[in-house]
Design a protein around this motif. Structure first.
Motif, short mmCIF file in Angstrom:
data_model
loop_
_atom_site.label_atom_id
_atom_site.label_comp_id
_atom_site.label_asym_id
_atom_site.label_seq_id
_atom_site.Cartn_x
_atom_site.Cartn_y
_atom_site.Cartn_z
N LYS A 118 1.97 69.24 -16.53
CA LYS A 118 0.77 69.64 -17.28
C LYS A 118 1.20 69.97 -18.70
O LYS A 118 2.29 70.51 -18.91
CB LYS A 118 0.13 70.87 -16.63
N ASN A 120 1.35 72.26 -20.68
CA ASN A 120 1.38 73.70 -20.96
C ASN A 120 2.75 74.00 -21.60
O ASN A 120 3.76 74.07 -20.93
CB ASN A 120 1.23 74.46 -19.64
N ARG A 207 2.38 61.44 -14.59
CA ARG A 207 2.18 62.89 -14.38
C ARG A 207 2.94 63.41 -13.16
O ARG A 207 2.48 64.27 -12.43
CB ARG A 207 0.68 63.26 -14.24
#
Ligand code: ACO
Length: 389
Positions: A118, A120, A207
């Motif tokens: 992700k 982040n 991903r």
């Protein structure tokens, strides 16, 4: 389009295809320039610390004084955790009987991965630190284990590069050795869309998780046409042994269809600028440490002879010295065994791999080129089976 027709889009080896845009490094193959996150590679290798350069690639900016202190602190704590993880897996590593690449691969695979990637940044930097320090701890510890020596835990007061040499060699390294190794690691930190970085980006595009991206890239790096070259370079120079044997040895290599390791590059048509950075570092190191200058002179002679023969036998190609030739010389001078050349490449390049992963996450698309089918068309399976009966 008829599948048998050649497609104008087909570029074997993706040669010349621009598959991504990046802020991380600029490889100018025509002029022999390498810029890493806005800084000349040579300048960065001389003046930045390994930690500062990682911060630069991962955040896009130079660390402030405060950021530098806190980043170094987290780095040291993470290195301690990498050692704890190593200690848990160490008994299992015994089964690989000194195979260094296998041992590191298994150790990296044992790191805890999140389910999916992700974008982040904070969490990502912590995970990137864990993987980066694990490559260093794993390389030093797995090597010692394979040599039947006790692995050495990191020293909490040392920086990343000094700590690596300390964990590997078991004694406090000289500042010259630390500087030489740091220059090497910063020289290979990032290099456009090379094979291992591309692998990391392809995995990131799906991903998957950060550990898998580093592991996939490590697998790509291992090959002798990529990061596996410097070990064979050293073996080649050692086998040549004396200056008078260089020409017949290299000529024979070319006449039997083999490649001379440490020469040629997909992108550079002039001398690889990283070879220059490492050549200077190697020369300084060999001079200052009074390390065997005979070996250094032999290597220089091998380089000159190889360049002459390559120009003579492949006049339409521009095959010059690449980074791996001087990697072999420099690392050998520091006392790094040749089996560690490829793992050490990963110790530096992992910073670039992970920065590319983060960049890839900004693109929502999966990386998925096309292929052109050139096999047969048989029609129905059923028809074929009846005929055969
Ligand atoms: N020795 C002899 N011939 C060479 C060499 C070499 N080192 N490098 C390229 N050639 C020749 C090839 O045989 C080929 O000749 P041909 O057209 O007559 O068949 C021609 O040059 C082109 O070869 P390619 O493989 O298409 O060139 P490419 O640019 O794709 O290859 C590579 C680059 C793989 C690095 C190649 O130069 C090589 O194999 N070098 C030796 C291995 C090496 O040093 N690898 C480390 C690279 S640096 C890195 O990855 C960090």
């Amino acid at each position: 389009m008829n599948p048998a027709e050649p497609s104008s889009n087909f570029r074997p080896g993706l040669n010349g295809v621009i598959a991504t845009e990046t802020h991380l490094s600029h490889v100018d193959g025509q002029n022999g320039n390498l810029v890493i996150a806005g800084y000349e590679a040579d300048n960065l290798a001389r003046h930045a610390s390994f930690e500062e350069a990682a911060y630069l690639l991962w955040t896009g900016k130079r660390p402030t004084k405060e950021a530098n202190i806190s980043f170094r602190q987290s780095w040291k704590e993470t290195t301690r955790s990498s050692w704890t993880t190593w200690s848990k897996i160490e008994p299992f590593i015994e089964t690989f009987q000194g195979n260094i690449m296998e041992s590191i691969r298994v150790y990296i695979a044992s790191l805890q991965a999140r389910d999916t990637l992700k974008p982040n940044k904070e969490q990502w930097i912590q995970d990137a630190l864990s993987i980066t320090s694990a490559f260093s701890v794993g390389t030093a510890a797995a090597w010692r284990k394979g040599q039947k020596q006790t692995p050495i835990p990191p020293d909490p007061n040392m920086d990343h590069v000094s700590n690596f040499l300390y964990m590997l060699q078991g004694e406090y390294p000289t500042p010259k050795a630390v500087d030489a190794l740091k220059r090497y690691l910063l020289t290979v930190l990032d290099h456009g869309l090379n094979a291992s970085t591309f692998t990391a980006r392809v995995i990131a595009g799906t991903r998957s998780d950060l550990v898998s991206t580093a592991l996939g890239a490590f697998g790509a790096l291992k090959g002798p046409l990529h990061g596996g070259a410097p070990g064979p370079v050293l073996e080649m120079i050692q086998e040549i042994g004396t200056k008078d044997r260089a020409e017949p040895y290299l000529r024979n290599l070319l006449e039997s269809g083999n490649r001379i390791m440490g020469f040629g590059h997909r992108i550079y048509r002039v001398r690889d600028p990283r070879a220059d950075i490492l050549a200077e570092a190697a020369e300084t190191f060999y001079e200052s440490e009074n390390t065997s200058s005979d070996f250094y002179e032999l290597a220089m002679h091998v380089e000159r002879t190889a360049l002459q023969l390559l120009a003579e036998t492949k006049p339409d190609r521009s095959i010059k010295t690449n980074v791996e030739f001087y990697t072999a010389l420099l690392l050998n001078g520091i006392g790094i065994p040749s089996q560690l050349f490829t793992p050490l490449f990963a110790v530096g390049r992992v910073v670039g791999w992970l920065a590319h992963v983060m960049e890839q996450l900004e693109d929502p698309r999966i990386i998925r080129p096309d292929s052109r089918y050139i096999g047969p068309f048989h029609g129905s399976w059923l028809k074929d089976s009846k005929e055969k009966r």
